[in-house]
Design a protein around this motif. Structure first.
Motif, PDB file in Angstrom:
ATOM      1  N   MET A   1      -5.182  -2.239  14.354  1.00 49.33           N
ATOM      2  CA  MET A   1      -4.855  -0.857  14.618  1.00 49.33           C
ATOM      3  C   MET A   1      -5.095  -0.580  16.097  1.00 49.33           C
ATOM      4  SD  MET A   1      -6.876   2.545  13.359  1.00 49.33           S
ATOM      5  CE  MET A   1      -6.653   2.188  11.671  1.00 49.33           C
ATOM      6  N   GLU A  38      -4.567   7.312  12.631  1.00 50.34           N
ATOM      7  CA  GLU A  38      -3.220   7.681  13.053  1.00 50.34           C
ATOM      8  C   GLU A  38      -3.076   9.174  12.794  1.00 50.34           C
ATOM      9  OE1 GLU A  38      -0.016   8.058  14.762  1.00 50.34           O
ATOM     10  OE2 GLU A  38      -0.843   6.039  14.786  1.00 50.34           O
ATOM     11  N   SER A  41       0.001  10.658  10.747  1.00 47.86           N
ATOM     12  CA  SER A  41      -0.101  10.409   9.310  1.00 47.86           C
ATOM     13  C   SER A  41      -1.135  11.331   8.672  1.00 47.86           C
ATOM     14  CB  SER A  41      -0.494   8.953   9.040  1.00 47.86           C
ATOM     15  OG  SER A  41       0.492   8.082   9.501  1.00 47.86           O
ATOM     16  N   GLU A  45      -0.338  13.872   5.783  1.00 47.10           N
ATOM     17  CA  GLU A  45      -1.051  13.738   4.513  1.00 47.10           C
ATOM     18  C   GLU A  45      -1.759  15.032   4.131  1.00 47.10           C
ATOM     19  OE1 GLU A  45      -4.390  11.025   2.296  1.00 47.10           O
ATOM     20  OE2 GLU A  45      -3.248  10.168   3.947  1.00 47.10           O
ATOM     21  N   THR A  59       2.824   8.570  -1.041  1.00 51.08           N
ATOM     22  CA  THR A  59       3.689   7.468  -0.617  1.00 51.08           C
ATOM     23  C   THR A  59       4.304   7.824   0.736  1.00 51.08           C
ATOM     24  OG1 THR A  59       5.649   8.433  -1.634  1.00 51.08           O
ATOM     25  CG2 THR A  59       4.276   6.981  -3.022  1.00 51.08           C
ATOM     26  N   PRO A  60       4.823   6.844   1.457  1.00 51.44           N
ATOM     27  CA  PRO A  60       5.518   7.146   2.721  1.00 51.44           C
ATOM     28  C   PRO A  60       6.672   8.140   2.523  1.00 51.44           C
ATOM     29  CG  PRO A  60       5.072   4.797   2.581  1.00 51.44           C
ATOM     30  CD  PRO A  60       4.695   5.393   1.246  1.00 51.44           C
ATOM     31  N   GLY A 110      -6.715   6.251   1.470  1.00 51.66           N
ATOM     32  CA  GLY A 110      -5.464   5.822   2.091  1.00 51.66           C
ATOM     33  C   GLY A 110      -5.704   4.979   3.334  1.00 51.66           C
ATOM     34  N   LEU A 111      -6.624   5.419   4.181  1.00 47.83           N
ATOM     35  CA  LEU A 111      -6.934   4.646   5.395  1.00 47.83           C
ATOM     36  C   LEU A 111      -7.524   3.281   5.047  1.00 47.83           C
ATOM     37  CD1 LEU A 111      -8.433   7.344   7.779  1.00 47.83           C
ATOM     38  CD2 LEU A 111      -6.270   6.131   8.039  1.00 47.83           C
ATOM     39  N   ARG A 112      -8.421   3.275   4.072  1.00 46.25           N
ATOM     40  CA  ARG A 112      -9.063   2.020   3.690  1.00 46.25           C
ATOM     41  C   ARG A 112      -8.031   1.040   3.130  1.00 46.25           C
ATOM     42  NH1 ARG A 112     -13.502   3.905   1.253  1.00 46.25           N
ATOM     43  NH2 ARG A 112     -14.658   3.684   3.173  1.00 46.25           N
ATOM     44  N   SER A 113      -7.078   1.537   2.339  1.00 44.80           N
ATOM     45  CA  SER A 113      -6.070   0.629   1.777  1.00 44.80           C
ATOM     46  C   SER A 113      -5.129   0.110   2.862  1.00 44.80           C
ATOM     47  CB  SER A 113      -5.279   1.321   0.666  1.00 44.80           C
ATOM     48  OG  SER A 113      -4.421   2.304   1.196  1.00 44.80           O
ATOM     49  N   HIS A 114      -4.906   0.910   3.890  1.00 45.18           N
ATOM     50  CA  HIS A 114      -4.009   0.502   4.974  1.00 45.18           C
ATOM     51  C   HIS A 114      -4.723  -0.315   6.047  1.00 45.18           C
ATOM     52  CE1 HIS A 114      -1.640   1.114   8.713  1.00 45.18           C
ATOM     53  NE2 HIS A 114      -0.650   0.841   7.898  1.00 45.18           N
ATOM     54  N   ASP A 115      -5.913   0.114   6.435  1.00 47.02           N
ATOM     55  CA  ASP A 115      -6.610  -0.474   7.579  1.00 47.02           C
ATOM     56  C   ASP A 115      -7.764  -1.405   7.209  1.00 47.02           C
ATOM     57  OD1 ASP A 115      -4.907   0.995   9.190  1.00 47.02           O
ATOM     58  OD2 ASP A 115      -6.296   2.670   9.342  1.00 47.02           O
TER      59      ASP A 115
END
Length: 150
Positions: A1, A38, A41, A45, A59-60, A110-115
């Motif tokens: 990131m 980010e 986002s 969100e 979702t996106p 959400g951040l944890r799943s992405h980052d």
């Protein structure tokens, strides 16, 4: 990131923000600072949450179309300044502690799943509580809530 310094701040209007172009909001602005998220986002969100509250991470597709507005045209200096949507500012100002905690939990998930392990070290609940306080000030003073990042 990519590392980013993010400042959510209260200002009287777009003109005041445009006048500070290229400079970080200084001590004259009420603000909340965080890093390594980010911000576009996050704003999308948060806006989605208040439109359709749920514990699930959006979702996106759900976030599409909810990006904040530029205050000034982007330049190549890396500085971005956005105005948060007024509906989001009002929603944050009106949110109770429980709503903000639920949103912070969803945002963290959400951040944890992405980052993963590269997620911010900031207390996201405290960041969101601080932004909600700024939103309440914006609503009561007629100001606007903005996001600056570099």
């Amino acid at each position: 990131m990519m590392a980013k310094d993010i400042v959510f701040f209260l200002a009287p209007d777009d003109e005041a923000v445009a006048a500070m172009r290229g400079r970080r909001p200084g001590p004259g602005f009420e603000s909340v600072t965080c890093r390594f998220v980010e911000p576009d986002s996050a704003i999308a969100e948060w806006d989605t949450y208040f439109e359709e509250p749920s514990a699930g991470v959006p979702t996106p597709e759900q976030l599409h179309g909810r990006w904040p507005q530029w205050v000034t045209a982007p330049l190549n200096d890396g500085v971005e300044v956005f105005a948060l949507p007024q509906r989001l500012t009002r929603a944050l100002a009106d949110a109770g502690f429980t709503e903000l905690e639920e949103l912070a939990d969803r945002w963290t998930t959400g951040l944890r799943s992405h980052d993963g392990d590269d997620m911010t070290d900031d207390d996201l609940s405290a960041v969101l509580q601080g932004v909600a306080r700024l939103a309440a000030s914006a609503v009561s003073t007629g100001g606007r809530l903005y996001r600056w990042s570099f």
